[in-house]
Each structure stands twice: as structure tokens, then as C-alpha cells.
Design an enzyme around this catalytic site. Structure first.
Site, PDB file in Angstrom:
ATOM      1  N   ARG A 159       1.025  -1.145  -0.028  1.00 30.20           N
ATOM      2  CA  ARG A 159      -0.011   0.156  -0.069  1.00 30.20           C
ATOM      3  C   ARG A 159       1.083   1.155  -0.100  1.00 30.20           C
ATOM      4  O   ARG A 159       1.468   1.368   0.860  1.00 30.20           O
ATOM      5  CB  ARG A 159      -0.919  -0.068   1.354  1.00 30.20           C
ATOM      6  CG  ARG A 159      -2.095   0.885   1.149  1.00 30.20           C
ATOM      7  CD  ARG A 159      -2.674   0.977   2.599  1.00 30.20           C
ATOM      8  NE  ARG A 159      -1.928   1.777   3.590  1.00 30.20           N
ATOM      9  CZ  ARG A 159      -1.779   1.707   4.727  1.00 30.20           C
ATOM     10  NH1 ARG A 159      -2.404   0.757   5.289  1.00 30.20           N
ATOM     11  NH2 ARG A 159      -1.069   2.433   5.698  1.00 30.20           N
TER      12      ARG A 159
ATOM     13  N   HIS B 295      -3.345   4.627   4.871  1.00 29.43           N
ATOM     14  CA  HIS B 295      -4.524   3.889   4.895  1.00 29.43           C
ATOM     15  C   HIS B 295      -5.884   4.735   4.253  1.00 29.43           C
ATOM     16  O   HIS B 295      -6.481   4.194   3.041  1.00 29.43           O
ATOM     17  CB  HIS B 295      -5.095   3.496   6.277  1.00 29.43           C
ATOM     18  CG  HIS B 295      -6.402   2.891   5.977  1.00 29.43           C
ATOM     19  ND1 HIS B 295      -6.405   1.452   5.748  1.00 29.43           N
ATOM     20  CD2 HIS B 295      -7.702   3.190   6.499  1.00 29.43           C
ATOM     21  CE1 HIS B 295      -7.955   1.363   5.683  1.00 29.43           C
ATOM     22  NE2 HIS B 295      -8.466   2.140   6.333  1.00 29.43           N
TER      23      HIS B 295
ATOM     24  N   TYR C  38       3.730   4.457  12.142  1.00 23.12           N
ATOM     25  CA  TYR C  38       3.835   2.968  12.377  1.00 23.12           C
ATOM     26  C   TYR C  38       4.669   2.441  11.233  1.00 23.12           C
ATOM     27  O   TYR C  38       5.041   1.224  11.151  1.00 23.12           O
ATOM     28  CB  TYR C  38       2.491   2.139  12.245  1.00 23.12           C
ATOM     29  CG  TYR C  38       1.335   2.687  10.841  1.00 23.12           C
ATOM     30  CD1 TYR C  38       1.698   1.884   9.995  1.00 23.12           C
ATOM     31  CD2 TYR C  38       0.543   3.357  11.048  1.00 23.12           C
ATOM     32  CE1 TYR C  38       0.927   2.252   8.697  1.00 23.12           C
ATOM     33  CE2 TYR C  38      -0.265   3.832  10.099  1.00 23.12           C
ATOM     34  CZ  TYR C  38      -0.341   3.288   8.990  1.00 23.12           C
ATOM     35  OH  TYR C  38      -0.914   3.435   7.812  1.00 23.12           O
TER      36      TYR C  38
END
Ligand SMILES: Cc1ncc(C[n+]2csc(CCOP(=O)(O)OP(=O)(O)O)c2C)c(N)n1
Ligand SMILES: [Mg+2]
Lengths: 327, 328
Positions: free
Chosen positions: B243, B247, B256
């Protein structure tokens, strides 16, 4: 006209709808050769074959979810939850999916599924084979909840549910399955969803209830008639969305209203009925609205004495009607 | 099985669809950062697998149950660039939901794009149900459901795949493994080595492919489709990539993962690799590329303008379509 019991009326409605429309099919646990653990699908596997009377894996979210997929495709699935208590793993599919598909797609997709589930106590089923689950689903626009009170109503309402273009939760009282019998016409008929029915005309007290409690209310009303107390009984038939007009009319007629459910009283369907009456009927009421339901314990115990203590019956209703009449 | 043949025209067509999805996605972020649209959720990094899989399906008959990153899949199945921007702006003409749902909750019946919700993985049993219905009616088609790797932990994944396996349904389940479920990495999502390994529990083949290899993905999906139409049942495919964006527009992925990691992944972006390969093989030229980019830019500009000016849903429609207006 044949006399059928409540579960025979279910089987009959399913059989006739499957004969009428080949898009109707059944899926659930043990519905095939076994004919259902209560025998609701008795003989259907033999008549319609494995493809249309489908034994599923033991997985309720898939029973609902696979049915929803088939319904979106254009089929008319009738999904069976073996006991209403075990519908909980399927709640996400029923609420987030079935109930919202038409709205969220702006009417592009629809989901004409019927989900049948046997509910209710009085069969020594203990906590997890006795519950009333209607209130869990009764604030989900997009979903309809039908709870028939007699074999005649079962046939007409189940046919209407299967033909409905939206998802219907069809809740059958399992104690009614073999307890209630009446004449059921051979011919095809439907009963409109969303409409309540006056099951008994009366002038002193109005009882509004649904499902098996209609039977208990009738028993109580017959007894009280001998004392000169005249009882009107309104059977909700569809508990969501509610037939407001019929509720207002029935409540206003006598001005004394008793609301009855087998479910725990707090947060139940009848709380909403009470709210409708208090919003609309203040000046027609001659007594406070009275609610009769189960005590607030999590679910029905197994031991007979405990079960009986929790259950609704005609004596409890009779006492409550008499109290109201004398108010 | 032998490697499938992909013609030069097909390669170019696939590349163009990937590029369209990427350019639309990039425009969405610009619009979001400029305050024009409230939300973006991206498919950047997953276009190669999405387009390659779509090319292996039949967009005239198959049913797709896409998840929110599948922009390239729905474009292939007939949703237009204009439709996508109408969705992003939540306008009345949005075919997905008429502005009722957040962006990327795809659905369009005429193209058999099945309406989607937000709780992840609910579409998996639906895919089984559609495949069941198609099988009952003797239709020659498949249902194709996608989801992220984190979503394979949901009960509906298990229930849906098991049902499809037991009844040998013509369904394809493709997991787009982009290594993260919001912030949680793959290692904290599953204890098995591969998502594809889960297939054995459902009695179906589990195939793992490099999601940045268009031919490998195309071949895996094509074989799965042939198997399904042959009556041999469903397939689980795991396509791996990364990705490339946070998100969603509401996420900060630097809380993160590291910039180094993301930069490295961007340097091996499947779309760039594919471009390089097509250039090397002379299938794509600088001229063709310029032409393509111009065309897409114009298409996106027009769609943005149209959507921006389009009417919002009328507040009076709030209560429409809760139930059928026809009764039964
Ligand atoms: C049932 C449910 N729980 C939580 C969420 C919130 N949520 C949205 S996307 C997401 C992560 C999904 O990860 P993955 O399946 O790997 O797909 P990805 O977004 O990485 O493509 C979460 C937790 C949700 N949408 N549904
Ligand atoms: Mg992921």
C-alpha cells in the site's frame, strides 16, 4: 377447508410458493432430508430436490449472507435459522447488509430475502432455545419483522413475506407450532405486511400484542366476557415497522390499554407501542398505559417452575385486564 | 500450465487502465488536500493486480464484489471516470449510492458491480450466494470478490469460503495483500506463512502470486475462472504488493512505518516496473505515453469539472428508498 396446525401452515406456504415461483428456494441447517429440526420443511426436499432445499454448513452468517447474495442476484431465498437464539452470528449480515442494500444503493439493488426463525419459550429450551429476539432488530429501517399469531395468519403472511421485495424477518413461536390449530383455506391468499388486525371487538379494555400472546389474550378475554368485561384485541402481526394508525384507533376506542409481550419488558416492542399511544392518544386515555412483559432476567431458565414463572400466560393477562377495567 | 499469451495490444490496454486508476487516485488526493472533497481511500500500489485480474474476467457476465481499493476493477467493469468523481463529491448523480455512502463503497447494478458496505468481508458470503444462484440457473459466469489480507481474519471469510468450497461454487476470492491493515502489519494479522495457505481448509486451491506481475495475476485468475466454469469450484488467490499511500486521507502512516520503507516500495512500484518493461520491449513508446497521459488528463479534468458543478442530493430525498415503493 383443512384444519392445520401452525407449523403445517408454514410448510404449506413454503410448498405453494416454491410451486408458484421457481426462484424461491430454502437454505438452512438440517432443512433437507431431515425436513428441519421442527419439521417445517417436511417433504420439500423430496418434492423439490437438493438444489432448492439446501442443507448448509453450520454457519449462520453464511446462511444469511449467502441468501443475501442470491437475493441480490434475483432469487427469492427463504433462509432458516434453526433457533432464533442463534441468529446473533448473522446480525451483521442482516442489519449492515440486508436492511441497508436498497437504501445504500439508492434503489439500484434490492434484497428480497425471507429469514425464518423459531423463537419463544415454554418448551424447556433453557436460556438459548427460548428467547424473543425481535427487539434487537426492531429499529432497523429497511427490515420488516413479521410475527404471526395463528395458522391462518402464518400462511398468508409467509406468502406475503416471500413475495415482498425487501428483507423480512419471519418469527414463528415454536410453542405455537403444535399448540395452535385452525381452518386454513386451500386457496392462495396473502395478508398485507405492515398492517395490524383486530382479532376481537370489545369496548372496555384494549389489548395490543403479537405472536403467541394473542392466543393467551383471547383466552383471557373469553373468560372475562362472562364477568361482563368486554375486550378488544389488536394483533400487531408486523412488529416493525408498526401499524401506527391501527394502534391509535384501537387505543382510542376503549381508552384503557394493556400491552403484552413475552419478551423482557424493558426495551421491548410494546415500549414503542406505548410511545405511539402516549404521543397520539393522551385525551382519549382513561387509565395509564399498562405493560405486561417478562421480568428483566437475561433469558428463560430450564427448570419448569422457573420457566413458568417467567412466561406469559392467560392468567396474568386476565388479571391485568380486570385491573384496568376496574380503574 | 503453460504461460498464457498476452498480446501487445492487451498489454497496452492493461497499462492504460492502470495508469487511469493511478491518475484518478492522485487527483483525489489533490482535491482532498485542497479541501474540495472530504475523504480519499487509495488503490495506489494495487493497480497492477486489479487490472490484470479484471482482464481475466468477463465484464459482460461476471459479478464483482470489490472492496474500497478496487478503483481499477470497477473502471474496467464499466464505471466511468465521471461516475468516480461524482462519487467523490457525493453528488446526486453518483451511480454507486447517489451520495449516500462514503467514497469507494462501489455498486452499480447494470455493470454487475455488487453494492458494498463498510464492515469488511461481508461481501464474501454474498459472492458465494451469487455463485450459488448462477449455478442454480445454469448460467456460465463467476462471482469475483476481493478483500485485504487483514480482512481474511473475519468470520465471514471463513463462512463464505467454506460454503463456496462445500457447494463447489463458481467463485473467485482474491486477497489483495498490501502488507498492512491500517497500521497492523501482516505478521500481527496471521500466524500462517501465506494467506493462500488458508485455502486447504476450504477444499479449494490456494494460489499465491506476485501482485506486481500482471501476467502472473492474469494467468491465476484466468485459470480460476476456467476451473469455476468447469464445475470444479472456487479458488483463493493471494496477490502480494504494497500500500503506497496512507490507509486513507485521515491516516498518518509515519506513526507505524518508516519513510525509508515507503520510499523503497515506491521505487519498486508495480506500475513503474510495468512501464519499464513495456518501454524496453518497445510496446510502449514515449510518444504513445504522452498521448495516453494527455487523454487521461483531459478525461479527469472534464470529470472533475462536471462533478464539482453537479447537483447535490435533494434533502427531500432523505427518506426515499428505505423500502420498495411498489410493495410486492
Ligand atoms: C468489521 C470492520 N472492522 C473494522 C473496520 C475498520 N477498518 C477499515 S479498513 C481496515 C483495515 C483493513 O485491512 P485489510 O483487510 O488488510 O485491507 P487494506 O485496507 O489494507 O486494503 C479496518 C480495520 C471495518 N471497516 N470493518
Ligand atoms: Mg491490507
Amino acid at each position: 377447508m383443512a384444519v392445520l396446525n401452525y407449523i403445517q401452515a408454514i410448510t404449506k406456504a413454503l410448498k405453494e410458493e416454491m410451486e408458484r415461483d421457481e426462484k424461491v428456494f430454502i437454505l438452512g441447517e438440517d432443512v433437507g432430508p431431515r425436513g428441519g429440526v421442527f419439521r417445517a420443511t417436511d417433504g420439500l426436499y423430496e418434492q423439490f430436490g437438493e438444489a432448492r432445499v439446501l442443507d448448509t454448513p453450520l454457519a449462520e452468517s453464511a446462511i444469511a449472507g449467502v441468501g443475501i447474495g442470491a437475493a441480490m442476484y434475483g432469487m427469492k431465498p427463504v433462509a432458516e435459522m434453526q433457533f432464533a437464539d442463534f441468529i446473533l452470528p448473522a446480525v451483521n449480515q442482516i442489519m449492515s447488509e440486508a436492511a441497508r442494500i436498497r437504501y445504500r444503493s439508492n434503489n439500484d439493488w434490492d434484497c428480497p430475502i425471507t429469514i425464518r426463525a423459531p423463537y419463544g419459550g415454554g418448551v424447556h429450551g433453557g436460556l438459548y432455545h427460548s428467547q424473543s429476539i425481535e427487539a434487537i432488530f426492531a429499529n432497523q429501517p429497511g427490515l420488516k419483522i413479521v410475527m404471526p399469531s395463528s395458522p391462518y395468519d402464518v400462511k398468508g403472511l409467509l406468502k406475503a413475506s416471500i413475495r415482498d421485495q425487501d428483507p423480512v424477518l419471519f418469527l414463528e413461536h415454536k410453542r405455537a407450532y403444535r399448540l395452535l390449530k385452525e381452518e386454513v383455506p386451500e386457496e392462495d391468499y396473502t395478508i398485507p405486511i405492515g398492517k395490524a388486525a383486530v382479532k376481537r371487538e370489545g369496548s372496555d379494555v384494549t389489548v395490543i400484542t403479537y405472536g403467541l400472546c394473542v392466543h393467551f389474550a383471547k383466552q383471557a378475554a373469553e373468560k372475562l366476557e362472562q364477568e361482563g368485561i368486554s375486550t378488544e384485541i389488536l394483533d400487531l402481526r408486523t412488529v416493525y415497522p408498526l401499524d401506527q394508525e391501527a394502534i391509535i384507533k384501537a387505543a382510542s376506542k376503549t381508552g384503557k390499554v394493556l400491552l403484552v409481550t413475552e419478551d423482557n419488558k424493558e426495551g421491548s416492542i410494546i415500549g414503542e407501542v406505548a410511545a405511539i399511544i402516549s404521543e397520539h392518544c393522551l385525551f382519549d386515555l382513561d387509565a395509564p398505559i399498562k405493560r405486561l412483559g417478562a421480568p428483566e432476567v437475561p433469558a428463560m431458565p430450564f427448570a419448569s417452575k422457573l420457566e413458568k414463572e417467567m412466561l406469559m400466560n392467560s392468567d396474568k393477562i386476565e388479571t391485568a385486564i380486570r385491573d384496568l377495567a376496574e380503574f | 500450465m503453460d504461460n498464457v499469451q498476452v498480446s501487445n495490444e492487451q498489454h497496452l490496454a492493461m497499462y492504460e487502465e492502470m495508469l487511469l486508476a493511478r491518475r484518478i487516485d492522485e487527483r483525489m488526493w489533490l482535491l482532498n488536500r485542497a479541501g474540495s472533497i472530504p475523504f480519499v481511500v487509495s488503490g495506489q500500489g494495487q493497480e497492477v493486480m486489479q487490472v490484470a485480474a479484471s482482464f481475466a474476467l468477463d465484464k459482460e457476465v461476471d459479478y464483482i464484489l470489490p472492496y474500497y481499493r478496487d478503483l481499477a476493477v470497477v473502471l474496467h467493469f464499466g464505471m466511468t471516470t465521471r461516475d468516480i468523481f461524482l462519487m467523490a463529491y457525493g453528488k446526486a448523480e453518483d451511480p454507486n449510492s447517489g451520495g449516500r455512502q462514503m467514497p469507494n463503497h462501489f455498486g452499480q447494478k447494470k455493470n454487475r458491480i455488487v453494492t458494498q458496505s463498510s464492515p469488511v468481508t461481508t461481501q464474501v458470503p454474498h459472492a458465494a450466494g451469487i455463485a450459488l444462484a448462477a449455478k442454480m440457473e445454469g448460467k456460465s459466469l463467476v462471482s469475483f470478490a476481493t478483500m485485504g489480507e487483514g480482512s481474511t481474519n473475519q468470520g465471514d471469510f471463513h463462512e463464505g469460503l467454506n460454503f463456496a468450497g462445500v457447494h463447489k461454487l463458481p467463485a473467485i476470492f482474491m486477497v489483495e495483500n498490501n502488507k498492512y491493515a491500517i497500521s497492523v502489519p501482516l505478521s500481527k494479522q496471521v500466524a500462517c506463512e501465506n494467506i493462500a495457505d488458508r485455502a486447504i481448509g476450504y477444499g479449494m486451491p490456494g494460489i499465491k502470486v506476485d501482485g506486481n506481475d500482471p501476467v502472473a495475476v492474469y494467468q491465476a485468475v484466468k485459470e480460476a475462472r476456467d476451473r469455476a466454469l468447469n464445475g470444479d469450484g472456487p479458488t483463493l488467490i493471494e496477490a502480494e504488493s504494497y500500500r503506497l499511500t496512507p490507509h486513507s486521507s485521515d491516516d498518518d502512516d509515519m506513526t507505524y512505518r518508516t519513510k525509508e520503507e515507503v520510499d523503497y516500495e515506491k521505487s519498486i512500484d508495480g506500475l513503474l516496473q510495468y512501464r519499464k518493461k513495456l518501454m524496453e520491449e518497445g510496446i510502449l513508446t514515449e510518444d504513445k505515453e504522452r498521448e495516453m497521459e494527455e487523454k487521461l488528463k483531459q478525461e479527469i479534468n472534464e470529470a472533475t469539472d462536471y462533478a464539482e458543478k453537479a447537483a447535490s442530493p435533494d434533502p427531500k430525498t432523505l427518506q426515499d428508498f428505505v423500502y420498495s415503493e411498489e410493495g410486492f
